[in-house]
Design an enzyme around this catalytic site. Sequence first.
Site, PDB file in Angstrom:
ATOM      1  N   GLY A  10       0.838  -1.206   0.000  1.00 33.63           N
ATOM      2  CA  GLY A  10       0.000   0.000   0.000  1.00 33.63           C
ATOM      3  C   GLY A  10       0.869   1.251   0.000  1.00 33.63           C
ATOM      4  O   GLY A  10       0.527   2.246   0.639  1.00 33.63           O
ATOM      5  N   ASN A  12       1.304   3.349  -2.282  1.00 29.62           N
ATOM      6  CA  ASN A  12       0.896   4.370  -3.250  1.00 29.62           C
ATOM      7  C   ASN A  12       0.242   5.593  -2.608  1.00 29.62           C
ATOM      8  O   ASN A  12       0.087   6.619  -3.269  1.00 29.62           O
ATOM      9  CB  ASN A  12      -0.064   3.764  -4.281  1.00 29.62           C
ATOM     10  CG  ASN A  12      -1.315   3.197  -3.654  1.00 29.62           C
ATOM     11  OD1 ASN A  12      -1.264   2.170  -3.000  1.00 29.62           O
ATOM     12  ND2 ASN A  12      -2.437   3.872  -3.805  1.00 29.62           N
ATOM     13  N   THR A  13      -0.147   5.490  -1.350  1.00 24.64           N
ATOM     14  CA  THR A  13      -0.859   6.616  -0.726  1.00 24.64           C
ATOM     15  C   THR A  13      -0.690   6.584   0.793  1.00 24.64           C
ATOM     16  O   THR A  13      -0.137   5.631   1.343  1.00 24.64           O
ATOM     17  CB  THR A  13      -2.368   6.583  -1.116  1.00 24.64           C
ATOM     18  OG1 THR A  13      -2.996   7.794  -0.677  1.00 24.64           O
ATOM     19  CG2 THR A  13      -3.090   5.398  -0.491  1.00 24.64           C
ATOM     20  N   GLY A  16       1.674   4.639   3.971  1.00 28.83           N
ATOM     21  CA  GLY A  16       2.594   3.782   3.218  1.00 28.83           C
ATOM     22  C   GLY A  16       3.483   4.582   2.283  1.00 28.83           C
ATOM     23  O   GLY A  16       4.687   4.324   2.187  1.00 28.83           O
ATOM     24  N   TYR A 165     -12.995  -3.954  11.826  1.00 28.38           N
ATOM     25  CA  TYR A 165     -11.663  -3.332  11.745  1.00 28.38           C
ATOM     26  C   TYR A 165     -10.856  -3.654  13.007  1.00 28.38           C
ATOM     27  O   TYR A 165      -9.693  -4.071  12.931  1.00 28.38           O
ATOM     28  CB  TYR A 165     -11.818  -1.825  11.555  1.00 28.38           C
ATOM     29  CG  TYR A 165     -10.499  -1.092  11.387  1.00 28.38           C
ATOM     30  CD1 TYR A 165      -9.800  -1.132  10.176  1.00 28.38           C
ATOM     31  CD2 TYR A 165      -9.942  -0.362  12.435  1.00 28.38           C
ATOM     32  CE1 TYR A 165      -8.588  -0.467  10.019  1.00 28.38           C
ATOM     33  CE2 TYR A 165      -8.729   0.307  12.284  1.00 28.38           C
ATOM     34  CZ  TYR A 165      -8.059   0.248  11.077  1.00 28.38           C
ATOM     35  OH  TYR A 165      -6.857   0.910  10.920  1.00 28.38           O
TER      36      TYR A 165
HETATM   37  N1  LIG Z   1      -5.124   6.472   9.198  1.00 27.36           N
HETATM   38  C1  LIG Z   1      -5.161   6.147  10.465  1.00 27.36           C
HETATM   39  O1  LIG Z   1      -5.545   6.956  11.329  1.00 27.36           O
HETATM   40  C2  LIG Z   1      -4.716   4.795  10.921  1.00 27.36           C
HETATM   41  C3  LIG Z   1      -4.770   4.502  12.307  1.00 27.36           C
HETATM   42  C4  LIG Z   1      -4.347   3.235  12.742  1.00 27.36           C
HETATM   43  C5  LIG Z   1      -3.878   2.315  11.825  1.00 27.36           C
HETATM   44  N2  LIG Z   1      -3.853   2.626  10.490  1.00 27.36           N
HETATM   45  C6  LIG Z   1      -3.352   1.593   9.555  1.00 27.36           C
HETATM   46  O2  LIG Z   1      -2.348   2.152   8.737  1.00 27.36           O
HETATM   47  C7  LIG Z   1      -2.289   1.449   7.491  1.00 27.36           C
HETATM   48  C8  LIG Z   1      -2.247   2.438   6.346  1.00 27.36           C
HETATM   49  O3  LIG Z   1      -3.497   3.100   6.281  1.00 27.36           O
HETATM   50  P1  LIG Z   1      -3.715   4.573   5.744  1.00 27.36           P
HETATM   51  O4  LIG Z   1      -4.358   5.321   6.819  1.00 27.36           O
HETATM   52  O5  LIG Z   1      -2.505   5.106   5.089  1.00 27.36           O
HETATM   53  O6  LIG Z   1      -4.876   4.273   4.669  1.00 27.36           O
HETATM   54  P2  LIG Z   1      -5.010   4.521   3.108  1.00 27.36           P
HETATM   55  O7  LIG Z   1      -4.573   5.915   2.747  1.00 27.36           O
HETATM   56  O8  LIG Z   1      -6.395   4.112   2.745  1.00 27.36           O
HETATM   57  O9  LIG Z   1      -3.955   3.489   2.484  1.00 27.36           O
HETATM   58  C9  LIG Z   1      -4.202   2.114   2.537  1.00 27.36           C
HETATM   59  C10 LIG Z   1      -3.335   1.441   1.503  1.00 27.36           C
HETATM   60  O10 LIG Z   1      -3.656   0.033   1.492  1.00 27.36           O
HETATM   61  C11 LIG Z   1      -3.852  -0.363   0.141  1.00 27.36           C
HETATM   62  N3  LIG Z   1      -4.729  -1.510   0.008  1.00 27.36           N
HETATM   63  C12 LIG Z   1      -6.029  -1.625   0.364  1.00 27.36           C
HETATM   64  N4  LIG Z   1      -6.510  -2.832  -0.002  1.00 27.36           N
HETATM   65  C13 LIG Z   1      -5.480  -3.493  -0.586  1.00 27.36           C
HETATM   66  C14 LIG Z   1      -5.347  -4.781  -1.179  1.00 27.36           C
HETATM   67  N5  LIG Z   1      -6.389  -5.632  -1.274  1.00 27.36           N
HETATM   68  N6  LIG Z   1      -4.144  -5.139  -1.663  1.00 27.36           N
HETATM   69  C15 LIG Z   1      -3.085  -4.291  -1.612  1.00 27.36           C
HETATM   70  N7  LIG Z   1      -3.158  -3.057  -1.088  1.00 27.36           N
HETATM   71  C16 LIG Z   1      -4.341  -2.675  -0.596  1.00 27.36           C
HETATM   72  C17 LIG Z   1      -4.483   0.862  -0.511  1.00 27.36           C
HETATM   73  O11 LIG Z   1      -4.420   0.751  -1.915  1.00 27.36           O
HETATM   74  P3  LIG Z   1      -5.456   1.576  -2.852  1.00 27.36           P
HETATM   75  O12 LIG Z   1      -5.039   3.000  -2.773  1.00 27.36           O
HETATM   76  O13 LIG Z   1      -5.297   0.947  -4.195  1.00 27.36           O
HETATM   77  O14 LIG Z   1      -6.802   1.342  -2.278  1.00 27.36           O
HETATM   78  C18 LIG Z   1      -3.602   1.944   0.070  1.00 27.36           C
HETATM   79  O15 LIG Z   1      -2.393   2.006  -0.642  1.00 27.36           O
HETATM   80  C19 LIG Z   1      -3.506   0.526   7.482  1.00 27.36           C
HETATM   81  O16 LIG Z   1      -3.104  -0.785   7.824  1.00 27.36           O
HETATM   82  C20 LIG Z   1      -4.398   1.096   8.570  1.00 27.36           C
HETATM   83  O17 LIG Z   1      -5.231   0.119   9.147  1.00 27.36           O
HETATM   84  C21 LIG Z   1      -4.251   3.836  10.024  1.00 27.36           C
END
Ligand SMILES: NC(=O)c1ccc[n+]([C@@H]2O[C@H](COP(=O)([O-])OP(=O)(O)OC[C@H]3O[C@@H](n4cnc5c(N)ncnc54)[C@H](OP(=O)(O)O)[C@@H]3O)[C@@H](O)[C@H]2O)c1
Length: 275
Positions: A10, A12-13, A16, A165
């Site tokens: 992940g 790309n955004t 990550g 979740y």
């Molecule tokens: N944001 C928060 O406050 C927060 C808090 C606690 C934990 N987290 C954890 O941090 C991590 C990153 O999240 P984020 O907040 O940066 O969210 P995000 O911006 O939605 O990024 C999630 C990434 O996961 C990828 N992804 C989703 N489904 C996938 C699949 N089937 N195969 C491969 N890649 C996939 C997405 O790809 P696409 O762009 O193609 O969908 C995107 O690159 C996650 O594990 C999340 O649970 C986040």
Amino acid sequence: MNGKVCIVTGGNTGIGKETARGLAQAGAKVVLACRDTGRGEAARDDIARSTGRKDVEVIALDLGSKASIRAFGERFRAAHERLDVLVNNAGVWRSARGTTEDGIEATFGVNHVGTWLLTQDLLPLLKKSAPSRVVVLSSKLHYRGRMDWEDLQFERRKYGTTAAYSQSKLANVLFTKALARRLEGTGVTVNAVHPGVVRTDLMRDYPKLLTKLFNLFLLTAEQGAECSLHVATAPELAGVTGEYFEKSRIKPAAAEALDEAAQERLWALTEALAA
Ligand SMILES: NC(=O)c1ccc[n+]([C@@H]2O[C@H](COP(=O)([O-])OP(=O)(O)OC[C@H]3O[C@@H](n4cnc5c(N)ncnc54)[C@H](OP(=O)(O)O)[C@@H]3O)[C@@H](O)[C@H]2O)c1
């Protein structure tokens, strides 16, 4: 990190992408594992522009598909002889129940089962490259998680976004602990992190106004990448394994995550699902 090879799922955004940027900035060769390679390539170009590194790579990966996970592993091994850091960052927060290509409930399937299978597939190379590290993005919400062993995939109970979740993020910590035990003496460490509450696309399923309001109070993605980067690179964490980190510090994980029987129960169940 010069000469080291890292994978960020992940990448790309969100968190990550900033984790990948930080690793590239620190000198590592970074592979972005993305389900949408077009978005991955846009991120790669942006990281290359800001870091001056031309060797960031994109390889397709859908964590909801065993075939895609295996194909990713094959492509990665064909191009690289080592793997120093695997950041299991990709994750979903889904407002409604859905299933992966393999028919597994999507939150559990992507956040836990796909992550488990990818890590298993890459373990021989991680061991060969030791000392090496695995970082697993969990969440503070794992404290609210409860493993419903009779219905992990919401087939009988009503789907609940937070329940699904939180359960998946608890599974991430149970997995981290079980894997750390299996990796004792190999030089490969595995730790779970909470990145903070971060402004990303994670809640993309929700009404825009709600997320805009919510976003006002959140960390930037760059700040959200700090804990992952620390756990992936800090020299003082060499040998530290099986821990849960918040704000780059070790914190006791939820009591349920410490239950060895639960860790092993999940491992066996995941092994069967991923077969
Ligand atoms: N944001 C928060 O406050 C927060 C808090 C606690 C934990 N987290 C954890 O941090 C991590 C990153 O999240 P984020 O907040 O940066 O969210 P995000 O911006 O939605 O990024 C999630 C990434 O996961 C990828 N992804 C989703 N489904 C996938 C699949 N089937 N195969 C491969 N890649 C996939 C997405 O790809 P696409 O762009 O193609 O969908 C995107 O690159 C996650 O594990 C999340 O649970 C986040």
